[in-house]
Design an enzyme around this catalytic site. Structure first.
Site, PDB file in Angstrom:
ATOM      1  N   GLU A  88      -4.405   6.384  12.754  1.00  0.00           N
ATOM      2  CA  GLU A  88      -3.055   6.808  13.199  1.00  0.00           C
ATOM      3  C   GLU A  88      -2.559   8.264  12.305  1.00  0.00           C
ATOM      4  O   GLU A  88      -3.174   8.678  11.351  1.00  0.00           O
ATOM      5  CB  GLU A  88      -2.189   5.788  12.788  1.00  0.00           C
ATOM      6  N   CYS A 103      -0.163  -1.407  -0.539  1.00  0.00           N
ATOM      7  CA  CYS A 103      -0.292  -0.504   0.560  1.00  0.00           C
ATOM      8  C   CYS A 103      -1.216  -1.358   1.827  1.00  0.00           C
ATOM      9  O   CYS A 103      -2.138  -2.018   1.509  1.00  0.00           O
ATOM     10  CB  CYS A 103      -1.061   0.678   0.290  1.00  0.00           C
ATOM     11  N   LEU A 149       1.793   8.420  -8.502  1.00  0.00           N
ATOM     12  CA  LEU A 149       1.852   7.753 -10.163  1.00  0.00           C
ATOM     13  C   LEU A 149       2.611   6.443 -10.107  1.00  0.00           C
ATOM     14  O   LEU A 149       1.569   5.471 -10.590  1.00  0.00           O
ATOM     15  CB  LEU A 149       2.677   8.740 -11.189  1.00  0.00           C
ATOM     16  N   HIS A 150       3.537   6.280  -9.616  1.00  0.00           N
ATOM     17  CA  HIS A 150       4.176   4.987  -9.245  1.00  0.00           C
ATOM     18  C   HIS A 150       4.727   4.135 -10.616  1.00  0.00           C
ATOM     19  O   HIS A 150       5.182   2.954 -10.556  1.00  0.00           O
ATOM     20  CB  HIS A 150       3.572   3.948  -8.304  1.00  0.00           C
ATOM     21  N   ASN A 184       8.458   0.852   1.565  1.00  0.00           N
ATOM     22  CA  ASN A 184       8.375   0.195   2.949  1.00  0.00           C
ATOM     23  C   ASN A 184       7.792  -1.092   2.740  1.00  0.00           C
ATOM     24  O   ASN A 184       6.527  -1.119   2.561  1.00  0.00           O
ATOM     25  CB  ASN A 184       7.606   1.228   3.782  1.00  0.00           C
ATOM     26  N   CYS A 230       2.001   4.179   5.371  1.00  0.00           N
ATOM     27  CA  CYS A 230       0.636   4.492   5.992  1.00  0.00           C
ATOM     28  C   CYS A 230       0.047   3.297   6.616  1.00  0.00           C
ATOM     29  O   CYS A 230      -0.079   2.353   5.716  1.00  0.00           O
ATOM     30  CB  CYS A 230      -0.028   5.421   5.180  1.00  0.00           C
TER      31      CYS A 230
HETATM   32  N1  SAH Z   1      -4.352   7.683  -0.834  1.00  0.00           N
HETATM   33  C1  SAH Z   1      -3.414   9.045  -1.049  1.00  0.00           C
HETATM   34  C2  SAH Z   1      -2.670   9.304   0.047  1.00  0.00           C
HETATM   35  C3  SAH Z   1      -2.332   8.547   1.180  1.00  0.00           C
HETATM   36  S1  SAH Z   1      -1.101   7.130   0.786  1.00  0.00           S
HETATM   37  C4  SAH Z   1      -2.466   8.376  -2.249  1.00  0.00           C
HETATM   38  O1  SAH Z   1      -2.477   7.238  -2.361  1.00  0.00           O
HETATM   39  O2  SAH Z   1      -1.791   9.400  -2.595  1.00  0.00           O
HETATM   40  C5  SAH Z   1       0.298   8.296   0.845  1.00  0.00           C
HETATM   41  C6  SAH Z   1       1.650   7.805  -0.048  1.00  0.00           C
HETATM   42  O3  SAH Z   1       2.215   6.718   0.517  1.00  0.00           O
HETATM   43  C7  SAH Z   1       1.259   7.430  -1.575  1.00  0.00           C
HETATM   44  O4  SAH Z   1       2.006   7.909  -2.545  1.00  0.00           O
HETATM   45  C8  SAH Z   1       1.383   5.954  -1.473  1.00  0.00           C
HETATM   46  O5  SAH Z   1       1.383   5.206  -2.672  1.00  0.00           O
HETATM   47  C9  SAH Z   1       2.541   5.849  -0.523  1.00  0.00           C
HETATM   48  N2  SAH Z   1       2.537   4.422   0.254  1.00  0.00           N
HETATM   49  C10 SAH Z   1       1.534   3.526   0.536  1.00  0.00           C
HETATM   50  N3  SAH Z   1       2.085   2.527   1.147  1.00  0.00           N
HETATM   51  C11 SAH Z   1       3.297   2.614   0.931  1.00  0.00           C
HETATM   52  C12 SAH Z   1       4.493   1.823   1.267  1.00  0.00           C
HETATM   53  N4  SAH Z   1       4.157   0.555   1.934  1.00  0.00           N
HETATM   54  N5  SAH Z   1       5.607   2.142   1.146  1.00  0.00           N
HETATM   55  C13 SAH Z   1       6.008   3.443   0.663  1.00  0.00           C
HETATM   56  N6  SAH Z   1       5.060   4.463   0.394  1.00  0.00           N
HETATM   57  C14 SAH Z   1       3.713   4.021   0.526  1.00  0.00           C
HETATM   58 FE1  SF4 Z   2      -3.595   3.393  -2.521  1.00  0.00          FE
HETATM   59 FE2  SF4 Z   2      -3.195   5.817  -0.864  1.00  0.00          FE
HETATM   60 FE3  SF4 Z   2      -5.643   4.001  -0.533  1.00  0.00          FE
HETATM   61 FE4  SF4 Z   2      -3.101   3.093   0.120  1.00  0.00          FE
HETATM   62  S1  SF4 Z   2      -3.942   4.993   1.017  1.00  0.00           S
HETATM   63  S2  SF4 Z   2      -4.670   2.136  -0.839  1.00  0.00           S
HETATM   64  S3  SF4 Z   2      -1.673   4.088  -1.719  1.00  0.00           S
HETATM   65  S4  SF4 Z   2      -5.067   5.182  -2.440  1.00  0.00           S
END
Ligand code: SAH
Ligand code: SF4
Length: 349
Positions: free
Chosen positions: A95, A122, A218-219, A293, A336
């Protein structure tokens, strides 16, 4: 480079294509022309490349694929966010999200089918990685989404499904081609790559020749909370990630964005904000606070608005540069991986 049959032509960088054309005994300017047809005129078939001799067209047709993505469906949210679901040639679904930002249209691209980092919050992390996308498949998301939305895209964020630094070679070719003046010509400062914190790659990326922005997810300010959210933290703990960020800032001479999703009761207290401020002290970063989200795959809840504001204010008080992102595409599952996972579930019923 594998020049086998049916390679995707968008996988070739400008240099690859020039080499290829020269190796076949043609003049270099033919590569220029091909790039123009691909990235400026966006042709759907090789025979539309009308200023090329027939023998080049026939050669391209026999050796390359041109259309890597098949459009499956689109969802439009009331805030203007558009999500497109595409099918790859081997049947996998990916997507792409197009967002309306106040500064212009921004597209969020997917880099892998699924993701092996497996963050607990995620939706994509729950689906094991099936494969990496090639650079051409990532580029095609921009081209196809522009075509569908009939909009010019000014900004690119590599924040869709997947961990871009776990697909580093393709990521680099992708960045070179979309930035190339004869490619999509998107300014490096209009491009942001987001990583979950793969330490050796952050350091390597510090020496990448383009001035592309870096965002690090970082989170959490400490290993206890971060490991509970991101198991990659066992391999690359907070201290090492911050050291890699420091290294990047020194060498790339660029500010880094820290992404921080706010999850109710997990990482959103004033104490945690204070700890985060102290760990970021002296680093040229700015923190992007993102409302979580909620996804069906994870037990977490979004922080209440007052808590987010309190967290924001605490960082501000400690002189951390910070923004609180407004939620986007909430009504169409814009976080995502969600459209894809919902679609897969519907398909499997
Ligand atoms: N894998 C990479 C890039 C893709 S995720 C990474 O983790 O940085 C992109 C961003 O979306 C990341 O900061 C991730 O923590 C955030 N993300 C993933 N699931 C999410 C959700 N349910 N709500 C808000 N942000 C989310
Ligand atoms: Fe973690 Fe980014 Fe992979 Fe989702 S897409 S599992 S936030 S590393």
């Amino acid at each position: 480079m594998d020049m086998g049959e049916n390679m995707l032509i968008y996988d070739l960088s400008y240099e690859d294509l020039s080499q290829y054309i020269l190796s076949k005994g043609f003049k270099r300017y033919r590569a220029n022309q091909i790039f123009e047809w691909l990235y400026r005129h966006r042709v759907k078939s090789f025979d539309e490349m009308t200023n090329l001799p027939t023998e080049i067209i026939t050669m391209l047709e026999s050796e390359f694929k041109l259309n890597p993505l098949e459009f499956v469906l689109r969802h439009q949210a009331s805030d203007g966010t558009l999500k497109c679901l595409y099918q790859l040639h081997d049947g996998h679904l990916i997507e792409t999200v197009l967002m309306d930002q106040h500064y212009g249209k921004s597209v969020c691209v997917t880099t892998q089918v699924g993701c092996n980092i497996g963050c607990s919050f995620c939706a994509s992390g729950q689906l094991k990685k099936k494969r990496d996308l090639t650079s051409g498949e990532i580029i095609a998301q921009i081209i196809e989404t522009e075509r569908i939305a009939k909009e010019r895209i000014a900004y690119v964020v590599v924040m869709g499904i997947g961990e871009p630094f776990d697909n580093y070679q393709h990521l680099k070719t992708f960045l070179m081609t979309i930035n190339h003046p004869k490619g999509l010509a998107i300014g490096a400062r209009h491009i942001t790559v987001s990583t979950s914190g793969i330490v050796p790659k952050i350091k390597e990326y510090a020496h990448f020749p383009l001035q592309v922005n870096l965002a690090v997810s970082l989170h959490a300010p400490n290993d206890v909370i971060r490991t509970s959210l991101m198991k990659i933290n066992k391999r690359y703990p907070v201290g090492e990630v911050l050291d890699a960020i420091r290294y990047y800032i020194e060498h790339a001479r660029r500010r880094v964005t820290i992404e921080y999703i706010l999850i109710d009761g997990i990482n959103d207290s004033v104490d945690v904000a204070t700890e985060l401020a102290s760990r970021l002290k002296g680093l040229n970063v700015y923190v992007n606070l993102i409302p979580y989200n909620e996804v069906i795959e994870a037990p977490y809840r979004r922080s209440p608005r007052e808590q987010m504001v309190l967290f924001y204010d605490t960082l501000k008080k400690h002189h951390v540069q910070v923004t609180l992102r407004k939620e986007q595409g909430h009504d169409i599952n814009a976080a995502c991986g969600q459209l894809r996972s919902t679609h897969l579930k519907e398909e499997s019923v």
